[in-house]
Design an enzyme around this catalytic site. Sequence first.
Site, PDB file in Angstrom:
ATOM      1  N   TYR A  89       0.792  -1.232   0.000  1.00 32.75           N
ATOM      2  CA  TYR A  89       0.000   0.000   0.000  1.00 32.75           C
ATOM      3  C   TYR A  89       0.823   1.281   0.000  1.00 32.75           C
ATOM      4  O   TYR A  89       0.707   2.107  -0.904  1.00 32.75           O
ATOM      5  CB  TYR A  89      -0.951   0.003   1.204  1.00 32.75           C
ATOM      6  CG  TYR A  89      -1.952  -1.118   1.123  1.00 32.75           C
ATOM      7  CD1 TYR A  89      -2.898  -1.152   0.100  1.00 32.75           C
ATOM      8  CD2 TYR A  89      -1.930  -2.171   2.020  1.00 32.75           C
ATOM      9  CE1 TYR A  89      -3.794  -2.196  -0.009  1.00 32.75           C
ATOM     10  CE2 TYR A  89      -2.830  -3.220   1.920  1.00 32.75           C
ATOM     11  CZ  TYR A  89      -3.755  -3.225   0.902  1.00 32.75           C
ATOM     12  OH  TYR A  89      -4.632  -4.263   0.781  1.00 32.75           O
ATOM     13  N   PRO A 102     -11.115  -0.781  -1.687  1.00 37.44           N
ATOM     14  CA  PRO A 102     -12.284  -1.624  -1.987  1.00 37.44           C
ATOM     15  C   PRO A 102     -13.551  -0.948  -1.450  1.00 37.44           C
ATOM     16  O   PRO A 102     -13.475  -0.072  -0.585  1.00 37.44           O
ATOM     17  CB  PRO A 102     -11.996  -2.910  -1.219  1.00 37.44           C
ATOM     18  CG  PRO A 102     -11.097  -2.516  -0.115  1.00 37.44           C
ATOM     19  CD  PRO A 102     -10.360  -1.282  -0.528  1.00 37.44           C
TER      20      PRO A 102
END
Length: 633
Positions: A89, A102
Amino acid sequence: MPILEKKPARERDSQVLPKVPVPPMNQTLDTYLKSVQHLVKEEQFKKTKAIVEKFGGPGGVGEVLQRKLLQRRDKTSNWVYDYWLEDMYLNNRLALPVNSSPVMVFPKQTFRDHKDALRFAARLIRGVLDYKTLIDARALPVDFARGQLAGTPLCMEQYYRLFNSYRYPGIKTDTLKVQMNTASLAPEHIIVACKNQFFVLDVVANSKQLNETEIFSQLEKIVKMADNTEERLPPFGILTSDGRTEWAQARDDLTKDQTNKDSLALIESCLCVVCLDEPSSLEPNDTNRALMMLHGGGREKNGANRWYDKSMQFVVGMDGICGVVCEHSPFEGIVLVQCSEYLMKHITGSPSKVTKASTIRELPPPRRLLWKYNPHIQGLLTASGDRLQRLVNNLDMDVFKFKAYGKEFIKKQKMSPDAFIQVALQLAFYKCNGRLVFTYESASTRRFQEGRVDNIRSATPEALAFVTSMADERATFTDLEKMKCLREAINAQTNYTVAAITGMAIDNHLLGLLRIAKELNMEKPEIFCDETYLTSNHFILSTSQVPTTVEMFCCYGPVVPNGYGACYNPQSDHIIFCVSSFWENTHTSSVVFVKALNEGLLEIRDLCNRCSAAATKLADSSQEAGQPHKSGK
Ligand code: COA
């Protein structure tokens, strides 16, 4: 009292779990070679094999790195956590919407008017406060593993990051800050986004949390304030939808002004963001609702009515399009599901607590966040908006409900539903492209302290053998042979799954070896410069199972420009697939992939049915042959 009892629950939860292991190096290298051999050219594989053997051989670099990794395991609660977080990330420079965050898509809500929507939002916020109280008290029941190796307790750390994390953009790498010491927090607040304006909604007044009616009344005030066009400020939220480096640079510019600094500080310390969205003017089917959660429809719709750095953003659209957008770095989709299901049950299950006006306190109105800007900053807003628009135009999304069967049919075949679906995804890709590609499937490692995920490399050699047998146009394979290939593919997938959830997968381990070399200031080992390693980390197919028990579904975008995102939610009699890709890539098409997936799933079912019918017939006839002939005469 035992010493353990005195420890904070967080430490206690973590301590009872084992540490994630460091797999034996030669096991990882063997698996690596096995997982790439059939996916790269023969010449390339030969080269890779030689490099890997040198790395792992006696006196090779691998030995040194492995030793260091084992030492790191002893010193830390989870040796891979930081490496993984940065690699997965924080170092990723791509924009969060579509590429990283998401979303959870709620069923379409029916709101008669905006008051109905605000009632829904008030109830949702009340649910968040109740859920956070459970988290703070460490009173959430511990999760236990289901499916493969069911029954072991799972690490709960991810829940503790739901409402107190913030991802700060950085020029080279981002920073995830988690405020664990809840006692030191200032009175809690939520940020409400409405018409691209941001408002501070204090959820505590005179040391008492607001009730649902009070929250509703504060939300009404916010909507009124947002309607005031004279006070309206530019859409600053759009900056957070940009690439991370671009946003970090813009943030540096913003923070030169104290007003902006103050506004940012309030957003960065909030519990969550609640986005009251304008009607999208789209038909609220599954795909459109997914799109609205993933990118908000760009600046012309609700794309700027977001603050993507914040971990939890709840979207309440006036047209009933609702869901959650989550910044992925603090936790996985499974935790997002648990929280979303709790909130949905809270909203639909309990009677409305909106009470008579007399029972609510007179509260000061929520505060609008102020921004100072100049032509340069306005230019940045326009540029971010343009880049978001490109992302919006580029996303090709298809939410597909496969209704012919679900988990139960697969279990009846004595096969793992997850492995079966993974093999079907491989078949779909093969049908579209005539080859398999490096595939990622997330496997939870929450059986271990601070466990996150590792990768199941689903494009196994056995999967390739199966899809080749299915796609063989010359019909050289009999049903029995195809079935044998299917079982082998499913077994290989299941075995990889078990390895991954027990900490024996290869991706985290290889990453650990690479990072240790960097820490030791060593020259990058050849194994990590090798073309095979680089392509094997380019996941054209990025898949994940995110099951729900309440009607809702999760989805996300592709992780590479030429790839697919495939999130699935297996239910007993159907499976929801959310397939995403980019229109700009001429080799991908979500609708084509979905068509192939549908065909493949039906073909596999027919194969299973034909084989079991044949087996039954065979059993019947051998029984008849073996039994004395009965005659009534
Ligand atoms: N015969 C009959 N039933 C079987 C079977 C077989 N051979 N193999 C498995 N099953 C059953 C299981 O017992 C289980 O039953 P349940 O529904 O009663 O619990 C069910 O089928 C599902 O098992 P399976 O399909 O094998 O998968 P799983 O639930 O173990 O899931 C992973 C596998 C990899 C998805 C899971 O381990 C995991 O890691 N999930 C997290 C993924 C994640 O993090 N996603 C979010 C990323 S953001």
